[in-house]
Design a protein around this motif. Structure first.
Motif, short mmCIF file in Angstrom:
data_model
loop_
_atom_site.label_atom_id
_atom_site.label_comp_id
_atom_site.label_asym_id
_atom_site.label_seq_id
_atom_site.Cartn_x
_atom_site.Cartn_y
_atom_site.Cartn_z
N MET A 73 0.84 -1.20 0.00
CA MET A 73 0.00 0.00 0.00
C MET A 73 0.87 1.24 0.00
SD MET A 73 -1.36 -0.05 3.96
CE MET A 73 -1.93 -1.72 3.85
N GLY A 74 0.27 2.34 -0.36
CA GLY A 74 0.97 3.60 -0.41
C GLY A 74 1.01 4.28 0.94
N PRO A 75 1.80 5.34 1.04
CA PRO A 75 1.96 6.03 2.31
C PRO A 75 0.67 6.65 2.85
CG PRO A 75 3.12 7.18 0.55
CD PRO A 75 2.64 5.90 -0.02
N TYR A 76 -0.22 7.08 1.96
CA TYR A 76 -1.46 7.70 2.44
C TYR A 76 -2.29 6.69 3.23
CZ TYR A 76 -5.95 10.04 2.56
OH TYR A 76 -7.12 10.59 3.00
N ARG A 77 -2.46 5.50 2.69
CA ARG A 77 -3.26 4.48 3.38
C ARG A 77 -2.57 4.02 4.66
NH1 ARG A 77 -6.32 -0.46 1.36
NH2 ARG A 77 -6.84 -1.49 3.31
N LEU A 78 -1.26 3.81 4.59
CA LEU A 78 -0.54 3.37 5.78
C LEU A 78 -0.59 4.43 6.87
CD1 LEU A 78 0.95 0.95 6.82
CD2 LEU A 78 3.05 1.85 5.84
N LYS A 79 -0.55 5.70 6.48
CA LYS A 79 -0.69 6.78 7.47
C LYS A 79 -2.04 6.70 8.16
CE LYS A 79 -0.88 11.82 7.97
NZ LYS A 79 -1.86 11.71 9.03
N GLN A 80 -3.10 6.48 7.38
CA GLN A 80 -4.44 6.37 7.97
C GLN A 80 -4.49 5.21 8.97
OE1 GLN A 80 -6.80 6.06 4.34
NE2 GLN A 80 -7.74 8.01 4.85
N GLU A 81 -3.90 4.10 8.61
CA GLU A 81 -3.93 2.94 9.50
C GLU A 81 -3.15 3.19 10.78
OE1 GLU A 81 -3.22 -0.82 7.59
OE2 GLU A 81 -4.73 -0.42 6.06
N LEU A 82 -1.98 3.82 10.66
CA LEU A 82 -1.20 4.14 11.86
C LEU A 82 -1.92 5.18 12.72
CD1 LEU A 82 2.40 4.17 10.35
CD2 LEU A 82 1.49 2.53 12.02
N ASP A 83 -2.56 6.14 12.08
CA ASP A 83 -3.36 7.13 12.82
C ASP A 83 -4.45 6.43 13.62
OD1 ASP A 83 -1.90 9.28 11.81
OD2 ASP A 83 -3.41 9.83 10.30
N SER A 84 -5.10 5.46 13.02
CA SER A 84 -6.19 4.75 13.71
C SER A 84 -5.68 3.94 14.91
CB SER A 84 -6.95 3.85 12.75
OG SER A 84 -6.21 2.68 12.46
#
Length: 163
Positions: A73-84
């Motif tokens: 996955m790209g950084p945008y999706r991974l950022k969302q997952e880490l944020d969650s």
């Protein structure tokens, strides 16, 4: 009804960390759900951090690497997952910078590889749109998506492959 105490909060936190690594945010939320007060949670969490059993940086790095291996996955999706997961924004930026230091193209290529073969039966135009939307849902940047789809159209002597 059980009596809550800093010791029982610590024991509950240890049991939760034994099941799997967690962030400070996740652990606090789970302890709150078990009826521990803010003070009890903080004492337990601070003790675990001091002992090295609770480390958001370690969690974020290991978790993100595992996610990228299992599901590119790209950084945008991974950022969302880490944020969650409650990872602090500065830490998320640092982890993403590490993981994508060579760019996001390698992960995008891995994601495309599996998708293109499943869509081989579709006309090229349909395949291009579906692959683009797939990569977008996976959190890749528009620039990377179009660059890879453009490469796909020009691969193999002019025959279309990804696009």
């Amino acid at each position: 009804m059980r009596r809550s105490s800093p010791r029982s909060a610590y024991q509950a936190a240890v049991a939760l960390l034994t099941a799997r690594d967690r962030t400070r945010f996740e652990l606090s939320r789970l302890l709150a759900a078990r009826g521990f007060s803010q003070d009890e949670r903080e004492l337990a969490i601070n003790r675990l951090k001091e002992q090295g059993y609770l480390d958001d940086r370690r969690f974020a790095t290991i978790w993100a690497r595992g996610r990228l291996r299992a599901k590119p996955m790209g950084p945008y999706r991974l950022k969302q997952e880490l944020d969650s997961k409650g990872v602090e924004e500065q830490l998320v930026r640092e982890v993403l910078r590490e993981l994508y230091e060579d760019g996001e193209e390698a992960a995008a290529r891995r994601a495309i590889a599996g998708k293109v073969s499943a869509l081989r039966h579709l006309p090229a135009a349909s395949r291009t749109g579906r692959v683009a939307r797939f990569l977008q849902r996976r959190g890749f940047s528009t620039q990377v998506i179009w660059r890879l789809l453009g490469e796909g159209r020009q691969d193999r002597g002019g025959r279309e492959c990804a696009g």
